[in-house]
Design a protein around this motif. Structure first.
Motif, PDB file in Angstrom:
ATOM      1  N   LYS A  60       0.593  -1.106   0.031  1.00  0.00           N
ATOM      2  CA  LYS A  60       0.105  -0.170   0.279  1.00  0.00           C
ATOM      3  C   LYS A  60       0.970   1.113  -0.071  1.00  0.00           C
ATOM      4  CE  LYS A  60      -4.034   2.139   2.674  1.00  0.00           C
ATOM      5  NZ  LYS A  60      -4.604   2.040   3.517  1.00  0.00           N
ATOM      6  N   SER A  63      -2.909   5.790  -0.244  1.00  0.00           N
ATOM      7  CA  SER A  63      -4.177   5.009  -0.217  1.00  0.00           C
ATOM      8  C   SER A  63      -4.350   4.145  -0.982  1.00  0.00           C
ATOM      9  CB  SER A  63      -5.408   6.277  -0.096  1.00  0.00           C
ATOM     10  OG  SER A  63      -5.453   6.913  -1.357  1.00  0.00           O
ATOM     11  N   THR A  64      -3.516   3.890  -1.809  1.00  0.00           N
ATOM     12  CA  THR A  64      -3.583   2.660  -3.183  1.00  0.00           C
ATOM     13  C   THR A  64      -2.892   1.573  -2.990  1.00  0.00           C
ATOM     14  OG1 THR A  64      -3.683   4.821  -4.760  1.00  0.00           O
ATOM     15  CG2 THR A  64      -3.079   2.626  -5.587  1.00  0.00           C
ATOM     16  N   SER A  66      -1.518  -2.077  -4.435  1.00  0.00           N
ATOM     17  CA  SER A  66      -1.363  -2.585  -5.824  1.00  0.00           C
ATOM     18  C   SER A  66      -0.333  -4.032  -5.494  1.00  0.00           C
ATOM     19  CB  SER A  66      -0.587  -1.689  -6.738  1.00  0.00           C
ATOM     20  OG  SER A  66       0.733  -1.336  -6.156  1.00  0.00           O
TER      21      SER A  66
END
Length: 279
Positions: A60, A63-64, A66
């Motif tokens: 993370k 806030s993303t 992947s």
């Protein structure tokens, strides 16, 4: 386990240490009380997105969330090698990929006497020949395991089955090894057997090239390259196939000879005349 690239499920045994590491990763992903986040991953080779899955290697940023990319993993491994090089200089020239660890794992298992068909099952290989390609077996390993086998067998046989070696038998034994000496090195054919490859030594898998003869292999490669150019000009397609095969063997043996220049000589466990007549 999640299905592999061949869509076959596999059971992967884990040591307590590895289980602890995997559990720690999962705990980090689920620290907020939820399950492992479901993500999609883009495959740069097939140019498609995967279905939503609970990928283990994800992170993370802000806030993303992947999935960690292969290039990021390569960069991490490169940084670890750089750190290790401060105390172990050999790591300066090493470049690891995740797949390298799969090969190392397989080699360690097989060289530790695990049957190769069990290794194939662990790796999810349908063909055992695929597993053989993963395993690096060195001359030292072959000699060590074979000598251990001989010692074990000798312990099982009664002492009276061993007798003194006669002079004629010893001379015949030494003559065999004298005839195994060829221009490029030595032939590894078994005792009491003739040459089965019509002295086509470069192609013969039993030829062990002397590290001092690498320059001679360079000369032979240059000659073969010239012959191939002539064959191509004359459209001698069968000759081209034969030369290409010889070049492939030559380059493989040259790489092996160069590797051996940095290794101590292999103790073949052969008797010397001083031990004649002894067990």
């Amino acid at each position: 386990m999640s299905p592999s690239k061949t869509d076959r499920e596999r059971v992967i045994p884990m040591s307590a240490e590895l289980f602890h590491v995997v559990a720690s990763v999962i705990r980090r992903h689920t620290c907020d009380g939820n399950s492992v986040p479901i993500l999609r991953r883009f495959d740069p080779h097939d140019k498609v997105w995967s279905p939503p899955m609970p990928f283990l290697f994800q992170r993370k940023i802000g806030s993303t969330r992947s999935v960690i990319s292969p290039q990021t993993v390569l960069n991490m491994l490169a940084r670890r090698c750089k750190d290790l090089a401060e105390h172990h200089p050999a790591f300066r020239s090493v470049k690891f990929t995740p797949h390298d660890f799969r090969r190392i794992f397989t080699t360690e298992l097989v060289n530790s006497a695990l049957p190769i068909h069990i290794g194939a099952t662990l790796l999810g290989h349908l063909n055992i020949q695929t597993t053989r390609g993963y395993v690096a077996v060195f001359d030292e390993d072959v000699i060590r395991h074979y000598l251990a086998h001989l010692n074990e067998r000798r312990q099982l046989r009664p002492d009276h089955e061993y007798r003194d070696v006669t002079s004629d038998e010893w001379n015949e034994f030494e003559e065999h090894f004298d005839k195994r000496k060829v221009e490029l090195g030595s032939c590894g054919r078994p005792y009491g057997t003739p040459c089965q490859h019509e002295h086509a030594c470069i192609r013969c898998p039993l030829l062990q090239v002397n590290a001092k003869m690498v320059a001679r292999l360079d000369e032979l490669e240059e000659d073969l390259t010239e012959r191939r150019e002539r064959a191509a000009a004359e459209q001698w397609l069968g000759e081209i196939d034969g030369i290409d095969l010889t070049l492939a063997f030559l380059r493989t043996k040259r790489d092996e000879a160069r590797r051996l220049t940095h290794r101590a000589p292999v103790d073949l466990g052969l008797p010397s005349p001083r031990t004649r007549g002894t067990r």
